[in-house]
Design an enzyme around this catalytic site. Structure first.
Site, PDB file in Angstrom:
ATOM      1  N   CYS A  58       0.814  -1.220   0.000  1.00 50.51           N
ATOM      2  CA  CYS A  58       0.000   0.000   0.000  1.00 50.51           C
ATOM      3  C   CYS A  58       0.843   1.264   0.000  1.00 50.51           C
ATOM      4  O   CYS A  58       0.381   2.315  -0.472  1.00 50.51           O
ATOM      5  CB  CYS A  58      -0.887   0.036   1.231  1.00 50.51           C
ATOM      6  SG  CYS A  58      -1.911  -1.406   1.480  1.00 50.51           S
ATOM      7  N   ILE A  59       2.040   1.205   0.532  1.00 49.86           N
ATOM      8  CA  ILE A  59       2.841   2.426   0.681  1.00 49.86           C
ATOM      9  C   ILE A  59       3.850   2.597  -0.451  1.00 49.86           C
ATOM     10  O   ILE A  59       4.685   3.500  -0.405  1.00 49.86           O
ATOM     11  CB  ILE A  59       3.557   2.451   2.045  1.00 49.86           C
ATOM     12  CG1 ILE A  59       4.604   1.339   2.161  1.00 49.86           C
ATOM     13  CG2 ILE A  59       2.545   2.372   3.178  1.00 49.86           C
ATOM     14  CD1 ILE A  59       5.509   1.449   3.358  1.00 49.86           C
TER      15      ILE A  59
END
Length: 364
Positions: A357-358
């Site tokens: 996600c990052i």
């Protein structure tokens, strides 16, 4: 420069996550409603992940003007990590950054509309203007022309490609009422095909239990090779994830990819014990009005599927669980030519996400 066309018209497509690429984008974690105690622990883990990735590719670390000096000091000795001043509302680079497409020679970005995973219906915070502007600013920073897909709402973590014409998504996310409610499933599929160069969309019914993104696909299922995927799995039929993963498995076992091949499904266990928000962590948050709040004991969407594939390695989340090593061993067998980087990811998951996600991959 904004391109007045679509990727399919120009013979561009979304490559596989495991294809060689130029680098990736991350965003320094500072939002107090996502990262307890001003992100103190999260920043340590982001830095560890960034350095693991930067061993084999370039990395751009975004920050606003107030935090850019902190980023420059942190990475002053890391030649492959480049601090960039682009303000955002939070740190989910996969979801707010450009989805990249290629024709085999040139890379371009796609600027989707971003509305904090659901807008006024079930979005996670009330203001997302900076996040929505991030994709084209990133494209400008790293010299990518881009397609403007607004007003179609999509996050990077909600699609996964094999680079050969097949894209997997979840119905729970893409058909949620907070994204594109005026579009039918067929219309959404056509939009994905037009912008991702996909020939076939595989619709999985759901994702990971209690995933506040409306169950992004990148947390439950991911391509690891041609006609090969990993699927988050549990044998515990009393766990709500069992029925969800079984429903996804049923779809995969009864589907073929864009080239007519049956899928090989590698089951990747979820942590054996649920990962939940603690009282101490809850005390470290500072939520603003209109922001989704956490509760003590809330189950977080922990999954080993949410890994990042760098040119030279695979960064795998760890949760201090007995299945940590199982996940590392499985991914090590699936990626024998890459180094496995096991990284304790609790500080990220309490922010609502995971390693994939990052990060936002930028192809060559």
């Amino acid at each position: 420069m904004k391109i007045n066309s679509t990727p399919t018209k120009d013979n561009f497509y979304m490559p596989a996550e495991y294809a060689r690429h130029r680098g990736c984008v991350m965003i320094w974690p500072v939002r107090p409603g996502s990262w307890p105690n001003s992100g103190a622990e999260a920043k340590k883990v982001f830095a560890e992940i960034a350095r693991a990735i930067a061993e084999s590719e370039q990395l751009w670390m975004l920050a606003d003007e107030a935090h850019l000096p902190e980023v420059k000091v942190e990475f002053e000795n890391d030649k492959n990590i480049h601090p960039v001043m682009i303000p955002t509302d939070d740190a989910w680079a996969r979801d707010v950054g450009p989805t990249c497409v290629t024709d085999g020679t040139t890379v371009r970005g796609i600027d989707w509309e971003f509305n904090a995973w659901g807008g006024q219906v079930d979005g996670l915070y009330a203001h997302w203007e900076k996040d929505d502007a991030a994709a084209h600013l990133i494209c400008n920073e790293i010299s990518l022309d881009y397609y403007d897909a607004h007003p179609f709402v999509l996050e990077g973590g909600s699609v996964h490609s094999d680079g050969e014409g097949t894209v997997i998504v979840t119905e729970a996310c893409l058909l949620s009422k907070g994204r594109n409610p005026k579009m039918s499933k067929e219309e959404i599929e056509k939009q994905l095909q037009e912008y991702l160069g996909a020939k076939k969309i595989i619709w999985l019914p759901c994702g990971i239990f209690n995933d506040e993104t409306n169950e992004h696909v990148d947390n439950v299922c991911a391509f690891v090779g041609s006609a090969q995927v990993v699927l988050a799995w549990t044998d515990d039929q009393s766990d709500p994830q069992y029925a969800m993963s079984k429903a996804c498995l049923d779809v995969l076992e009864n589907s073929v990819d864009a080239k007519g091949r049956k899928f090989t499904v590698h089951k990747l266990p979820i942590p054996s014990n649920p990962v939940c928000v603690t009282k101490e962590e809850l005390m470290g948050y500072q939520f603003e009005e209109g922001e989704d709040v956490r509760e003590e004991g809330e189950r977080l969407a922990a999954s080993y599927v949410n890994f990042y594939i760098s040119n030279g390695g695979v960064v795998v989340p760890q949760f201090n669980d007995k299945n940590d090593k199982v996940a590392v061993d499985i991914l090590g067998r699936l990626f024998p030519d890459r180094k496995i980087y096991p990284i304790y990811a609790r500080a990220i998951i309490v922010g609502g996400g995971n390693i994939h996600c990052i990060t936002q991959q930028i192809p060559e």
